[in-house]
Enzyme design. Structure first.
Site, PDB file in Angstrom:
ATOM      1  N   GLY A   1      17.962  12.334  -3.343  1.00 20.33           N
ATOM      2  CA  GLY A   1      17.188  13.467  -2.838  1.00 20.33           C
ATOM      3  C   GLY A   1      15.934  13.719  -3.656  1.00 20.33           C
TER       4      GLY A   1
ATOM      5  N   ALA B   1      11.411  10.371  -2.149  1.00 19.70           N
ATOM      6  CA  ALA B   1      11.704   9.334  -1.152  1.00 19.70           C
ATOM      7  C   ALA B   1      12.811   9.794  -0.201  1.00 19.70           C
ATOM      8  CB  ALA B   1      12.109   8.032  -1.840  1.00 19.70           C
TER       9      ALA B   1
ATOM     10  N   VAL C   1       7.967  12.996 -11.587  1.00 14.09           N
ATOM     11  CA  VAL C   1       6.517  12.813 -11.703  1.00 14.09           C
ATOM     12  C   VAL C   1       6.006  12.305 -10.351  1.00 14.09           C
ATOM     13  CG1 VAL C   1       6.066  12.415 -14.158  1.00 14.09           C
ATOM     14  CG2 VAL C   1       7.010  10.578 -12.776  1.00 14.09           C
TER      15      VAL C   1
ATOM     16  N   LYS D   1      -8.092  16.116  -3.240  1.00 16.37           N
ATOM     17  CA  LYS D   1      -8.454  14.884  -3.939  1.00 16.37           C
ATOM     18  C   LYS D   1      -9.390  14.067  -3.043  1.00 16.37           C
ATOM     19  CE  LYS D   1      -6.300  10.679  -5.714  1.00 16.37           C
ATOM     20  NZ  LYS D   1      -5.060   9.907  -5.786  1.00 16.37           N
TER      21      LYS D   1
ATOM     22  N   PRO E   1     -13.706   6.274  -3.940  1.00 14.04           N
ATOM     23  CA  PRO E   1     -13.724   7.420  -3.028  1.00 14.04           C
ATOM     24  C   PRO E   1     -12.869   7.207  -1.782  1.00 14.04           C
ATOM     25  CG  PRO E   1     -15.611   6.021  -2.584  1.00 14.04           C
ATOM     26  CD  PRO E   1     -14.810   5.319  -3.649  1.00 14.04           C
TER      27      PRO E   1
ATOM     28  N   LEU F   1      11.482   4.264  -5.324  1.00 13.31           N
ATOM     29  CA  LEU F   1      11.537   3.503  -6.571  1.00 13.31           C
ATOM     30  C   LEU F   1      12.648   2.467  -6.578  1.00 13.31           C
ATOM     31  CD1 LEU F   1      10.921   6.492  -9.015  1.00 13.31           C
ATOM     32  CD2 LEU F   1       9.276   4.752  -8.308  1.00 13.31           C
TER      33      LEU F   1
ATOM     34  N   THR G   1      -0.095   5.085  -5.483  1.00  8.75           N
ATOM     35  CA  THR G   1       0.386   4.376  -4.299  1.00  8.75           C
ATOM     36  C   THR G   1       1.869   4.588  -3.976  1.00  8.75           C
ATOM     37  OG1 THR G   1       0.502   2.463  -5.783  1.00  8.75           O
ATOM     38  CG2 THR G   1      -1.309   2.530  -4.220  1.00  8.75           C
TER      39      THR G   1
ATOM     40  N   GLY H   1      -1.841  -2.792   5.422  1.00  9.00           N
ATOM     41  CA  GLY H   1      -1.888  -2.593   3.976  1.00  9.00           C
ATOM     42  C   GLY H   1      -3.037  -1.703   3.558  1.00  9.00           C
TER      43      GLY H   1
HETATM   44  C1  FAD Z   1       4.915   7.530 -14.742  1.00 11.17           C
HETATM   45  C2  FAD Z   1       4.952   7.703 -13.261  1.00 11.17           C
HETATM   46  C3  FAD Z   1       3.893   8.359 -12.610  1.00 11.17           C
HETATM   47  C4  FAD Z   1       3.878   8.491 -11.223  1.00 11.17           C
HETATM   48  N1  FAD Z   1       2.803   9.067 -10.591  1.00 11.17           N
HETATM   49  C5  FAD Z   1       2.743   9.038  -9.231  1.00 11.17           C
HETATM   50  C6  FAD Z   1       1.616   9.553  -8.519  1.00 11.17           C
HETATM   51  O1  FAD Z   1       0.676  10.109  -9.104  1.00 11.17           O
HETATM   52  N2  FAD Z   1       1.605   9.450  -7.175  1.00 11.17           N
HETATM   53  C7  FAD Z   1       2.628   8.882  -6.479  1.00 11.17           C
HETATM   54  O2  FAD Z   1       2.551   8.747  -5.262  1.00 11.17           O
HETATM   55  N3  FAD Z   1       3.726   8.462  -7.115  1.00 11.17           N
HETATM   56  C8  FAD Z   1       3.810   8.508  -8.461  1.00 11.17           C
HETATM   57  N4  FAD Z   1       4.926   8.053  -9.092  1.00 11.17           N
HETATM   58  C9  FAD Z   1       6.063   7.610  -8.311  1.00 11.17           C
HETATM   59  C10 FAD Z   1       6.837   8.790  -7.798  1.00 11.17           C
HETATM   60  O3  FAD Z   1       7.281   9.580  -8.877  1.00 11.17           O
HETATM   61  C11 FAD Z   1       8.061   8.269  -7.031  1.00 11.17           C
HETATM   62  O4  FAD Z   1       7.665   7.271  -6.151  1.00 11.17           O
HETATM   63  C12 FAD Z   1       8.657   9.342  -6.211  1.00 11.17           C
HETATM   64  O5  FAD Z   1       8.949  10.447  -6.993  1.00 11.17           O
HETATM   65  C13 FAD Z   1       9.909   8.852  -5.521  1.00 11.17           C
HETATM   66  O6  FAD Z   1      10.976   8.735  -6.381  1.00 11.17           O
HETATM   67  P1  FAD Z   1      12.383   8.430  -5.717  1.00 11.17           P
HETATM   68  O7  FAD Z   1      12.693   9.512  -4.734  1.00 11.17           O
HETATM   69  O8  FAD Z   1      12.395   7.033  -5.245  1.00 11.17           O
HETATM   70  O9  FAD Z   1      13.378   8.509  -6.968  1.00 11.17           O
HETATM   71  P2  FAD Z   1      13.934   9.761  -7.809  1.00 11.17           P
HETATM   72  O10 FAD Z   1      12.967  10.877  -7.856  1.00 11.17           O
HETATM   73  O11 FAD Z   1      14.390   9.193  -9.106  1.00 11.17           O
HETATM   74  O12 FAD Z   1      15.198  10.261  -6.989  1.00 11.17           O
HETATM   75  C14 FAD Z   1      16.427   9.585  -7.051  1.00 11.17           C
HETATM   76  C15 FAD Z   1      17.499  10.416  -6.369  1.00 11.17           C
HETATM   77  O13 FAD Z   1      18.698   9.667  -6.339  1.00 11.17           O
HETATM   78  C16 FAD Z   1      19.769  10.470  -6.772  1.00 11.17           C
HETATM   79  N5  FAD Z   1      20.797   9.634  -7.363  1.00 11.17           N
HETATM   80  C17 FAD Z   1      20.637   8.588  -8.218  1.00 11.17           C
HETATM   81  N6  FAD Z   1      21.837   8.093  -8.567  1.00 11.17           N
HETATM   82  C18 FAD Z   1      22.769   8.826  -7.894  1.00 11.17           C
HETATM   83  C19 FAD Z   1      24.195   8.818  -7.853  1.00 11.17           C
HETATM   84  N7  FAD Z   1      24.923   7.968  -8.573  1.00 11.17           N
HETATM   85  N8  FAD Z   1      24.812   9.724  -7.077  1.00 11.17           N
HETATM   86  C20 FAD Z   1      24.111  10.627  -6.331  1.00 11.17           C
HETATM   87  N9  FAD Z   1      22.759  10.683  -6.344  1.00 11.17           N
HETATM   88  C21 FAD Z   1      22.108   9.798  -7.124  1.00 11.17           C
HETATM   89  C22 FAD Z   1      19.131  11.425  -7.774  1.00 11.17           C
HETATM   90  O14 FAD Z   1      19.913  12.568  -7.949  1.00 11.17           O
HETATM   91  C23 FAD Z   1      17.809  11.725  -7.076  1.00 11.17           C
HETATM   92  O15 FAD Z   1      18.015  12.742  -6.125  1.00 11.17           O
HETATM   93  C24 FAD Z   1       4.971   7.976 -10.481  1.00 11.17           C
HETATM   94  C25 FAD Z   1       6.055   7.386 -11.131  1.00 11.17           C
HETATM   95  C26 FAD Z   1       6.056   7.239 -12.509  1.00 11.17           C
HETATM   96  C27 FAD Z   1       7.224   6.586 -13.187  1.00 11.17           C
END
Ligand code: FAD
Length: 507
Positions: free
Chosen positions: A16, A19, A51, A82, A100, A335, A346, A435
């Site tokens: 949650g 993504a 983040v 932005k 831009p 991720l 991105t 893309g």
């Molecule tokens: C340094 C950094 C900077 C970034 N800056 C940007 C930016 O400026 N712009 C941009 O577009 N993106 C950016 N990103 C990427 C962005 O943060 C992620 O793409 C976005 O937050 C999506 O993350 P996610 O939902 O895939 O994973 P997460 O936010 O990690 O969510 C994972 C989910 O899975 C759940 N989960 C995991 N394991 C279990 C389990 N065993 N049981 C139950 N639930 C579980 C967690 O509870 C959580 O709800 C950045 C990333 C990093 C690392």
């Protein structure tokens, strides 16, 4: 299981974060009425990556798809506008350019504008390319106005800088209102079908099983399903993008409210600055082979414009992607599927592409190999094209630190080497049907990193030198006029309902 002809009735989204909730909200909106049941499992104890604040203009079409009102979104997520990303010190120290969300110049003859600019620049008669771009000039003047219907100005678009946690929380509300069932709990096991090997159910700590026909892995870097369970190989791109650590910390705004994200090159990496309405997001991305954590943390903390809000958080990552993002009955979005460092904001856009491709290919009567192949083909294009674009920022640098010298010397993908060569020789640019990053983006970064075209379209030579100079001067002064007529970015935000802009400068 939905394999080989059986209909998909139950989708389970694991995770949650941004993504997970973007996927849930979009699937509910687009496919919910067809009787599809959607369950999302998340664990507050594990939490999210926390983040990700800068977006690309494509997020506006995603919001429209969900019926989200932009003004309300801006108020609820403390968003700012932005118009692009400013890169500081990426070529040589002191260099500054903006990538831009808009075009350069306008048609002044049969060839593209860049060819006229290249000829004039070759004879020292052109201004820097940024002065021919309305969003760049507006960004530097800290001004913004949305493009209007029937706008005669140079075309441009915009994105947002927002609190991604608040955005995800809002999407969670929308998704649940549209019928998505949220389950809280840590997944401790995964059950697989004995015959097909597909995922049958995820098992929570409580012992409860949540079964599904199609699973979307949004579990973040853990890649619980696509990696841990299904073992989809990870293609490591560290040889091209070796930064693998980041520290992130918010701080008070020091008084700058320009509508753009900033990426400043540092000794062994780079630092982001993302201004929201009530604070500034900062982070330092670096490579641990050249800087230890202390050095990186110190550089970040020494380069904050206002008081830090808390201690910096450390993040680790490896750049690359799963070779296959759709395995069996599991699709990886976010991720879990891969990560490209946030230099061009991105990740959220890749999530969006993953969702839209899944909706396009959503298996009605059961999952076919052709669905998986096409999904993987489309996503591979997205990832690889972004990768090449990111590598360009690093390879074309003229800095002297060890890290930057190593980046200059590294072997690069052939696909990128060709693009650089084509541009240098004759201002030829990639033009994709699929893309991100169309010609204008490549122009911004190629020129910004001091790669200048040595040749151009011969039709340009048909234009008289004075006529060319006059044409360029007219475009430049029109853009300066139009930017100056736009409201101040802060006034625009206030008029959109933001009440706390400017307070930070005094905080
Ligand atoms: C340094 C950094 C900077 C970034 N800056 C940007 C930016 O400026 N712009 C941009 O577009 N993106 C950016 N990103 C990427 C962005 O943060 C992620 O793409 C976005 O937050 C999506 O993350 P996610 O939902 O895939 O994973 P997460 O936010 O990690 O969510 C994972 C989910 O899975 C759940 N989960 C995991 N394991 C279990 C389990 N065993 N049981 C139950 N639930 C579980 C967690 O509870 C959580 O709800 C950045 C990333 C990093 C690392």
């Amino acid at each position: 299981m939905g394999e080989g002809g059986e209909p998909i009735r139950k989708v389970v989204i694991v995770g949650g974060g941004t993504a997970g909730w973007m996927t849930a909200a979009a699937l509910a909106r687009m496919l919910g009425r067809s009787g599809l049941s959607i369950t999302l499992v998340e664990s507050a104890a594990i939490g999210t990556v926390g983040v990700g604040e800068a977006t690309l203009p494509q997020i506006r079409s995603f919001n429209r798809l969900l019926g989200i009102d932009e003004r309300e979104m801006m108020a609820r997520t403390a968003a700012t506008i932005k118009l692009g990303i400013e890169f500081r010190d990426w070529g040589r120290a002191g260099d500054r350019y903006v990538h831009p969300f808009g075009t350069y110049g306008e048609a002044i003859g049969p060839a593209d504008f860049i060819h006229y600019w290249a000829r004039a620049n070759g004879s020292g008669e052109a201004a820097p390319i940024g002065e021919y771009s309305l969003p760049i000039v507006a960004a530097w003047q800290e001004r913004f106005e949305p493009p209007r219907e029937g706008d005669e100005r140079q075309p441009y678009d915009y994105a947002f800088q927002f609190d991604a946690g608040l955005y995800a929380a809002w999407l969670a509300e929308l998704a649940q209102a549209a019928g998505v069932v949220r389950r809280e709990g840590r997944i401790v096991d995964v059950r697989r079908d004995g015959t097909s090997g597909d995922i049958a159910a995820v098992v929570l700590e409580s012992g409860e099983e949540i079964a599904g026909d199609l699973f979307v892995d949004c579990s973040g870097f853990r890649a619980l399903l696509i990696g841990e369970t299904l073992d989809a190989p990870f293609e490591d791109w560290s040889r091209w993008l070796p930064c693998n650590r980041a520290f992130a910390v918010p701080c008070a705004n020091g008084g700058e409210h320009g509508p753009y994200t900033r990426a400043t090159a540092r000794g062994a990496g780079w630092q982001w600055r993302i201004p929201l309405q009530h604070r500034v997001g900062n982070g330092l991305v670096y490579c641990d082979a050249f800087w230890d954590d202390h050095a990186a943390r110190d550089v970040l903390m020494a380069n904050l414009e206002g008081e830090a809000r808390g201690e910096p958080r450390k993040l680790r990552f490896t750049t690359g992607r799963r070779q296959s993002l759709w395995r069996g009955n599991c699709v990886a979005i976010g991720l879990s599927g891969g990560f490209l460092e946030p230099l061009e904001s991105t990740s959220i856009d890749l999530i969006q592409s993953g969702i839209l491709n899944l909706i396009d290919l959503f298996p009605g009567a059961g999952i076919e190999d052709s669905d998986r192949r096409e999904y993987d083909r489309l996503m591979a294009l997205e990832f690889e094209r972004i990768r090449d674009f990111l590598v360009l920022h690093y390879v074309a640098n003229q800095r002297e630190e060890e890290f930057w010298r190593a980046m200059r010397a590294m072997p690069i993908p052939d696909s990128l080497a060709e693009k650089i060569e084509d541009f240098r020789a004759r201002a030829i640019l990639p033009d994709y049907a699929h893309g991100l990053f169309q010609p204008v983006s490549w122009i911004a970064v190629l020129l910004g990193q001091n790669i200048l075209p040595q040749g151009w379209d011969p039709r340009v030579e048909a234009m008289d030198g004075d006529e060319l100079g006059e044409g360029l001067a007219q475009i430049r002064s029109r853009i300066a006029r139009e930017a100056a007529a736009m409201p101040d970015h802060r006034d625009f935000l206030r008029a959109s309902g933001a009440s706390f802009v400017g307070q930070e400068a005094r905080a």
